[in-house]
Scaffold this motif. Structure first.
Motif, short mmCIF file in Angstrom:
data_model
loop_
_atom_site.label_atom_id
_atom_site.label_comp_id
_atom_site.label_asym_id
_atom_site.label_seq_id
_atom_site.Cartn_x
_atom_site.Cartn_y
_atom_site.Cartn_z
N ALA A 113 0.81 -1.21 0.00
CA ALA A 113 0.00 0.00 0.00
C ALA A 113 0.85 1.26 0.00
O ALA A 113 0.37 2.33 -0.42
CB ALA A 113 -0.93 -0.01 1.21
N PHE A 114 2.12 1.15 0.43
CA PHE A 114 2.97 2.34 0.54
C PHE A 114 4.18 2.26 -0.39
O PHE A 114 5.17 2.97 -0.19
CB PHE A 114 3.40 2.52 1.99
CG PHE A 114 2.24 2.54 2.95
CD1 PHE A 114 1.36 3.59 2.95
CD2 PHE A 114 2.01 1.46 3.79
CE1 PHE A 114 0.26 3.59 3.81
CE2 PHE A 114 0.94 1.46 4.66
CZ PHE A 114 0.05 2.53 4.66
N HIS A 115 4.09 1.43 -1.39
CA HIS A 115 5.15 1.34 -2.40
C HIS A 115 5.14 2.59 -3.25
O HIS A 115 4.09 3.03 -3.73
CB HIS A 115 4.93 0.10 -3.26
CG HIS A 115 5.99 -0.12 -4.29
ND1 HIS A 115 7.31 -0.28 -3.96
CD2 HIS A 115 5.93 -0.20 -5.64
CE1 HIS A 115 8.03 -0.46 -5.06
NE2 HIS A 115 7.20 -0.42 -6.10
N GLU A 116 6.31 3.20 -3.46
CA GLU A 116 6.39 4.48 -4.17
C GLU A 116 6.39 4.32 -5.68
O GLU A 116 6.09 5.29 -6.39
CB GLU A 116 7.64 5.24 -3.72
CG GLU A 116 7.59 5.64 -2.25
CD GLU A 116 8.83 6.40 -1.83
OE1 GLU A 116 9.77 6.50 -2.65
OE2 GLU A 116 8.86 6.89 -0.68
N GLY A 117 6.73 3.17 -6.21
CA GLY A 117 6.75 2.98 -7.64
C GLY A 117 5.46 2.36 -8.15
O GLY A 117 4.46 2.27 -7.44
N THR A 118 5.51 1.90 -9.41
CA THR A 118 4.36 1.23 -10.00
C THR A 118 4.36 -0.27 -9.68
O THR A 118 3.32 -0.85 -9.39
CB THR A 118 4.34 1.43 -11.52
OG1 THR A 118 4.29 2.82 -11.82
CG2 THR A 118 3.14 0.74 -12.15
#
Length: 306
Positions: free
Chosen positions: A62-67
């Motif tokens: 849920a908090f991954h910065e990429g795609t």
């Protein structure tokens, strides 16, 4: 009737020295991500790489910065002991601002074992194997809270006509704030399984608490600290602590320590690792030591972040 000389249900896959003999499907607890394995599993709450989230902490997606992330890996467990080779694949991907999805699979091949018939006469050999597939979803319930849910199917083939299998569920909640992730959840929930003799064994269900803090004092240097703890329903306890240093998000050094009590699925070990990333393409290596049974284990992965 033929029978294989196999002393415990799951442990021959990679480690005969583990004491958790009341558990089955212990191979489902092996970390199949060399990045996390290099920290001894302490990076389970990290959102940096979500390729194997279907086997780990789905709430971190849920908090991954990429795609998304994709990864393939090869592991050679316990080359000096009861050897197991493992091939795995995983992908995690963000689907909009709220939902993330991950899928993963692993296949493990153990050593050859001699098959003895009822008269005590050798009649051939058999190679043990295990496999697991999974799918997970991560949901950003708010800017600071995430929810994760995994469904996994695991199977261990002990010899020609004997195997154990189960469906497992993982659930996790995560709090995120300024580089800090803290999660709590339940792992490997599922029914007991039976072996070929109708003996019942529990799967390694546990209560999990994990945290990861990513500190970036400058644009060139960053360091992440992680911890992961489990209380298993059979009374076993495990704890991992580790760290990762990154230079320009291109070169990485990792280390960690894992402690496992007598009834925990995995024993203690020390892990070390290196990694490199360029234009999204990454290669990572991890190495385990400090344990005679699983020492000299190596894991290598090739991945891509997009």
């Amino acid at each position: 009737m033929r029978k294989a000389i196999i002393t415990t249900i799951s442990l021959t896959m990679f480690c005969a020295a583990v004491s958790a003999q009341d558990l089955a499907l212990i191979s489902s607890q092996i970390i199949n991500d060399p990045v996390n394995l290099a920290t001894a599993g302490a990076a389970s709450a990290s959102s940096k790489n979500i390729s194997m989230a279907a086997f780990g902490n789905a709430a971190a997606m849920a908090f991954h910065e990429g795609t998304g992330d994709i990864q393939a890996s090869y592991e050679r467990w316990a080359p000096s002991g009861i050897t197991s080779s493992r091939i795995s694949f995983g992908e995690g991907m963000r689907l909009g601002k709220t939902f993330c999805l991950s899928i993963a699979g692993v296949y493990g091949m153990g050593q050859d074992y001699e098959i003895i018939d009822d008269r005590g006469v050798p009649s051939g050999s058999f190679k043990t194997s295990d496999m697991m597939i999974g799918a997970g979803v991560g949901i950003a319930a708010s800017p600071n809270f995430g929810i994760g849910l995994n469904f996994r199917f695991a199977n261990e083939k002990l010899y020609d006509d004997a195997s154990v299998k189960a469906v497992m569920i993982d659930g996790s909640l995560m709090y995120h704030k300024d580089g800090l992730n803290v999660s709590a959840g339940l792992r490997s929930l599922g029914p007991k399984v039976k072996d070929h003799s109708e003996n019942e064994f529990s799967i390694p269900g546990a209560v999990n608490i994990a945290a990861y803090y990513d500190l970036a004092p400058s644009e060139e240097h960053s360091i992440g600290f992680g911890a992961d703890g489990n209380y298993f329903f059979n009374g076993g306890i495990s704890f991992a602590a580790g760290a990762q240093y990154a230079w320009k998000d291109m070169v990485f050094a990792r280390a960690g320590y894992h402690y496992g009590s007598k009834n925990a699925p995995l024993p203690q070990y020390l892990s070390l690792g290196l990694g490199a990333k360029y234009y999204g393409v990454s290669i990572n290596l991890s190495y385990l030591t400090l344990n005679k049974a699983i020492g000299n284990t190596l894991a290598l992965s090739l991945g891509y972040s997009f």
